[in-house]
Design an enzyme around this catalytic site. Structure first.
Site, PDB file in Angstrom:
ATOM      1  CE  LYS A  52      -6.103   5.376  -9.471  1.00 29.58           C
ATOM      2  NZ  LYS A  52      -5.151   5.524 -10.562  1.00 29.58           N
ATOM      3  CE  LYS A 104      -3.314  -2.993  -0.606  1.00 27.96           C
ATOM      4  NZ  LYS A 104      -2.144  -3.449  -1.320  1.00 27.96           N
ATOM      5  CE  LYS A 117      -1.102  -5.632 -11.634  1.00 29.67           C
ATOM      6  NZ  LYS A 117      -0.517  -4.363 -11.818  1.00 29.67           N
TER       7      LYS A 117
HETATM    8  P1  TYM Z   1       2.453   1.595  -2.823  1.00 34.27           P
HETATM    9  O1  TYM Z   1       2.661   2.821  -3.644  1.00 34.27           O
HETATM   10  O2  TYM Z   1       1.508   0.564  -3.297  1.00 34.27           O
HETATM   11  O3  TYM Z   1       1.968   2.014  -1.380  1.00 34.27           O
HETATM   12  C1  TYM Z   1       2.664   2.986  -0.613  1.00 34.27           C
HETATM   13  C2  TYM Z   1       2.600   2.649   0.862  1.00 34.27           C
HETATM   14  O4  TYM Z   1       1.241   2.631   1.298  1.00 34.27           O
HETATM   15  C3  TYM Z   1       0.967   1.411   1.957  1.00 34.27           C
HETATM   16  N1  TYM Z   1      -0.450   1.065   1.670  1.00 34.27           N
HETATM   17  C4  TYM Z   1      -1.315   0.637   2.598  1.00 34.27           C
HETATM   18  N2  TYM Z   1      -1.157   0.388   3.908  1.00 34.27           N
HETATM   19  C5  TYM Z   1      -2.232  -0.037   4.593  1.00 34.27           C
HETATM   20  N3  TYM Z   1      -3.447  -0.255   4.015  1.00 34.27           N
HETATM   21  C6  TYM Z   1      -3.657  -0.019   2.706  1.00 34.27           C
HETATM   22  N4  TYM Z   1      -4.873  -0.222   2.179  1.00 34.27           N
HETATM   23  C7  TYM Z   1      -2.559   0.440   1.922  1.00 34.27           C
HETATM   24  N5  TYM Z   1      -2.383   0.748   0.606  1.00 34.27           N
HETATM   25  C8  TYM Z   1      -1.097   1.127   0.483  1.00 34.27           C
HETATM   26  C9  TYM Z   1       1.961   0.412   1.365  1.00 34.27           C
HETATM   27  O5  TYM Z   1       2.211  -0.665   2.222  1.00 34.27           O
HETATM   28  C10 TYM Z   1       3.187   1.261   1.196  1.00 34.27           C
HETATM   29  O6  TYM Z   1       3.923   1.355   2.397  1.00 34.27           O
HETATM   30  N6  TYM Z   1       6.504  -1.127  -3.813  1.00 34.27           N
HETATM   31  C11 TYM Z   1       6.014   0.008  -3.044  1.00 34.27           C
HETATM   32  C12 TYM Z   1       6.744   1.307  -3.337  1.00 34.27           C
HETATM   33  C13 TYM Z   1       8.225   1.204  -3.158  1.00 34.27           C
HETATM   34  C14 TYM Z   1       8.925   1.137  -1.928  1.00 34.27           C
HETATM   35  C15 TYM Z   1      10.308   1.071  -2.297  1.00 34.27           C
HETATM   36  C16 TYM Z   1       8.540   1.121  -0.596  1.00 34.27           C
HETATM   37  C17 TYM Z   1       9.132   1.169  -4.174  1.00 34.27           C
HETATM   38  N7  TYM Z   1      10.398   1.087  -3.642  1.00 34.27           N
HETATM   39  C18 TYM Z   1      11.300   0.974  -1.306  1.00 34.27           C
HETATM   40  C19 TYM Z   1       9.544   1.037   0.379  1.00 34.27           C
HETATM   41  C20 TYM Z   1      10.901   0.952   0.013  1.00 34.27           C
HETATM   42  C21 TYM Z   1       4.553   0.220  -3.409  1.00 34.27           C
HETATM   43  O7  TYM Z   1       4.118  -0.154  -4.459  1.00 34.27           O
HETATM   44  O8  TYM Z   1       3.867   0.949  -2.488  1.00 34.27           O
END
Ligand code: TYM
Length: 312
Positions: free
Chosen positions: A194, A191, A112
C-alpha cells in the site's frame, strides 16, 4: 495433538492481491491442519495510522475479508490484538530483554528513517510486540511472507535472551516462511505494498481491478511484459500462459485485459460472499475469539510472570 499455528495481519487498509497470495490463500490452504490463531494486529497499525475511523473500519473489513476467502471462524481463533492485553504486557517484558542497537537494525525502522519519516517509539519496538504475539501461544508455525523474515529472527532472538536469563519458558517457533510464495510484485514490479501505491485491490469492483491492471508498468521492447506475467503466474501455470504470451507478443493491452478477466473470475465469488457478511457477525466472531485466545495466552504469560519474579 495438532501443532499450533499463529499469524497476523495489520488492518492498515484495503487488502490487495499481495496480501491474498502472500498470506490469506496460504492460510486458507493450511489452517485446518493446525490448531490455528489469526490475529488482527491493530496495535501494530497504530504505529502508522492516526485515523480512528479508518482503524475501526479497516478492522471490521479485514475480518470480513478472511471470512469471505473461506476461513471458518469455528475452526480458527480470530481475535483482535488490542482485545487481549497480554500482548502489550509481554511486549514490554521482551523490550527489557533486547538492546537499542539490536532494534536499530530493524528493516521497518531503518526504511522509515531512510525515507526521512520520523519514527515513533512504537515503530521502534514493534518487533518485540510481534514476538509477544507469537510467543504467547507457544506457537510452532508462523506462516508469513518473505518480508516478515527478519521479524521472526527477532522473535527467536528474544526467546534466546529470555530463556538464557530465566530458563526454558518461551517456545521458539520452528517453521516460518511460507515456501514458494515469495514476494508478490506490484504494478511497478516492486513488492506490492500500500505504501508504494502499486496495488491491485482484492475486493475492488471489476472496474477498479481493471484500472489497476491497466496501470501495470511495461517497457516497450516487444518482449514478454514481465510485470504482467509475474502477476498472471499467480493465477495460472507457465504451461497455460506461455503459449498465450507468445501469441500476443507485444500486445500488452490484450494481455492486460486477459489478466483482468482472470482476476475477475477469481474475485467475483469471494466478493459476493463478502457482501453478505454483516458488521454484527464480525463483532461476534471477535468477541468469541478473544475469550479463546486469552485461555492460551493467559497461561503462558503466567509462566513468564512467575519466571521474572512478579507473580505473588
Ligand atoms: P502485514 O500486515 O504487512 O502483511 C500481512 C501478511 O501479508 C504478507 N504480505 C505479502 N506477501 C507477499 N508479497 C507481498 N507483496 C506482501 N505484502 C504483504 C506479509 O508477509 C504478511 O504475512 N508484522 C506483520 C503483522 C503481524 C504478525 C504478527 C504476523 C503482527 N504480529 C505475528 C505474524 C505473526 C505485518 O505487518 O504484516
Amino acid at each position: 495433538m495438532k501443532k499450533r499455528l499463529f499469524t497476523g495481519l495489520q488492518p492498515s487498509g484495503d487488502l490487495h492481491i499481495g496480501n491474498y497470495y502472500g498470506a490469506l490463500k496460504p492460510f486458507v490452504d493450511m489452517y485446518e491442519a493446525y490448531n490455528s490463531f489469526l490475529m488482527i494486529a491493530d496495535y501494530h497499525a497504530l504505529t502508522s495510522l492516526r485515523d480512528s475511523e479508518a482503524l475501526h473500519q479497516n478492522t471490521i473489513n479485514i475480518v470480513k475479508d478472511y471470512l469471505a476467502v473461506g476461513v471458518d471462524p469455528e475452526k480458527v481463533v480470530i481475535f483482535r490484538q488490542s482485545d487481549n492485553p497480554d500482548h502489550t504486557e509481554l511486549g514490554w517484558i521482551l523490550n527489557c530483554m533486547v538492546t537499542v542497537p539490536f532494534l536499530m537494525q530493524g528493516h521497518a525502522y531503518k526504511d522509515k528513517v531512510a525515507k526521512g519519516i520520523e519514527p515513533n517509539a512504537g515503530l521502534f519496538t514493534y518487533p518485540m510486540l510481534m514476538a509477544a504475539d507469537i510467543l504467547l501461544y507457544d506457537t510452532d508455525v508462523v506462516p508469513v511472507g518473505e518480508d516478515q523474515r527478519q521479524h521472526l529472527e527477532y522473535t527467536r532472538e528474544a526467546v534466546g535472551k529470555f530463556n538464557r536469563a530465566y530458563g526454558d519458558v518461551l517456545k521458539e517457533p520452528e517453521t516460518v516462511i511460507l515456501d514458494g510464495v515469495g514476494v508478490v510484485p506490484g504494478t511497478d514490479g516492486q513488492k506490492m505494498s500500500k505504501s508504494y501505491k502499486n496495488t491491485i485491490p482484492l475486493f475492488g469492483t471489476t472496474e477498479e481491478v481493471e484500472k489497476s491492471v491497466m496501470h501495470i508498468v511495461t517497457d516497450s521492447n516487444g518482449e514478454r511484459p514481465e510485470n504482467v506475467y509475474a502477476i498472471h503466474r499467480l493465477l495460472k501455470s507457465a504451461e497455460e500462459l506461455d503459449p498465450i504470451y507468445e501469441t500476443y507478443k507485444g500486445k500488452y493491452g490484450d494481455l492486460k485485459k486477459m489478466l483482468a478477466a482472470d482476476l475477475e473470475t477469481m474475485i467475483a465469488p469471494m466478493r459476493e460472499r463478502r457482501n453478505a457478511i454483516t458488521d454484527e457477525q464480525v463483532r461476534a466472531v471477535l468477541a468469541n475469539g478473544v475469550i479463546k485466545a486469552r485461555e492460551v495466552s493467559g497461561s503462558v504469560l503466567e509462566q513468564v510472570r512467575t519466571a521474572i519474579g512478579i507473580a505473588l
